[in-house]
Design an enzyme around this catalytic site. Sequence first.
Site, PDB file in Angstrom:
ATOM      1  N   HIS A  45       3.864  -8.022  -3.515  1.00 48.33           N
ATOM      2  CA  HIS A  45       3.601  -8.717  -2.001  1.00 48.33           C
ATOM      3  C   HIS A  45       5.367  -8.793  -2.047  1.00 48.33           C
ATOM      4  O   HIS A  45       6.173  -8.609  -2.878  1.00 48.33           O
ATOM      5  CB  HIS A  45       2.521  -9.881  -2.567  1.00 48.33           C
ATOM      6  CG  HIS A  45       3.417 -11.160  -3.220  1.00 48.33           C
ATOM      7  ND1 HIS A  45       3.975 -11.322  -3.395  1.00 48.33           N
ATOM      8  CD2 HIS A  45       2.466 -11.299  -4.197  1.00 48.33           C
ATOM      9  CE1 HIS A  45       4.742 -12.437  -4.106  1.00 48.33           C
ATOM     10  NE2 HIS A  45       3.009 -11.557  -4.997  1.00 48.33           N
ATOM     11  N   CYS A  90       1.511 -11.709 -10.252  1.00 43.38           N
ATOM     12  CA  CYS A  90       1.854 -10.620  -9.458  1.00 43.38           C
ATOM     13  C   CYS A  90       2.911  -9.562  -9.179  1.00 43.38           C
ATOM     14  O   CYS A  90       4.418 -10.535 -10.169  1.00 43.38           O
ATOM     15  CB  CYS A  90       1.966 -10.876  -8.368  1.00 43.38           C
ATOM     16  SG  CYS A  90      -0.351 -11.699  -7.849  1.00 43.38           S
TER      17      CYS A  90
END
Length: 212
Positions: A160, A176
Amino acid sequence: MMAGCTTTARPTHTTKPVIPAEYIAMYGAIEGEPFPIGPADLSRVEPRFWRREVGYPTHEPTGTIVVDTQARYLYLVGENGRAMRYGIGVGKAGLEFEGNAVVQYKRQWPRWTPTQDMIAREPERYGPLASGMEPGVMNPLGPRALYLFKDGQDTLYRIHGTTEDWTIGKAVSSGCIRLLNQDIVDLYRRVPNGTRVVVLQGPHVPSAAPQA
């Protein structure tokens, strides 16, 4: 439930690099979005983490995403031993994902919800966000997210964007893989659903591609 990919470290200040005009343009503001995407502050990102095409001999087929967590690079494998390379921020020790996955689906301006583990670790911080956060400039997932699944199950890890430019090249998130917002927008355009993702931990040297 979406993975939480928030920052737990603080920026450090380094000597500001000279930024070529091509990179100023590459990392400029992106127009036509439902929420503002401002220019990246490249003075807070080491030049080696700026997006570029590089040589990358590998056995992985064209179109594969390879994440080298130790080097802090994400490669999108191209043809003829080449790849598009992006600088990344990765998860803290003990919170990283490793192995093979696929991009099950992609989202523009996604919602974000902290995981149950995050809420349990820091209830005061994440408890109020248990029902999720709407898309926008303050959302930790940024303008685009790729959702990683393994064997049909959600890994809760995402690739992301981030507005915290200084975190690129560091291990700061809750697991992440984060890119500069301009880079995740670029990567998002290049990869379809079903893209294979290989996340590597530890030292890694690309292997030579087989000869025809």
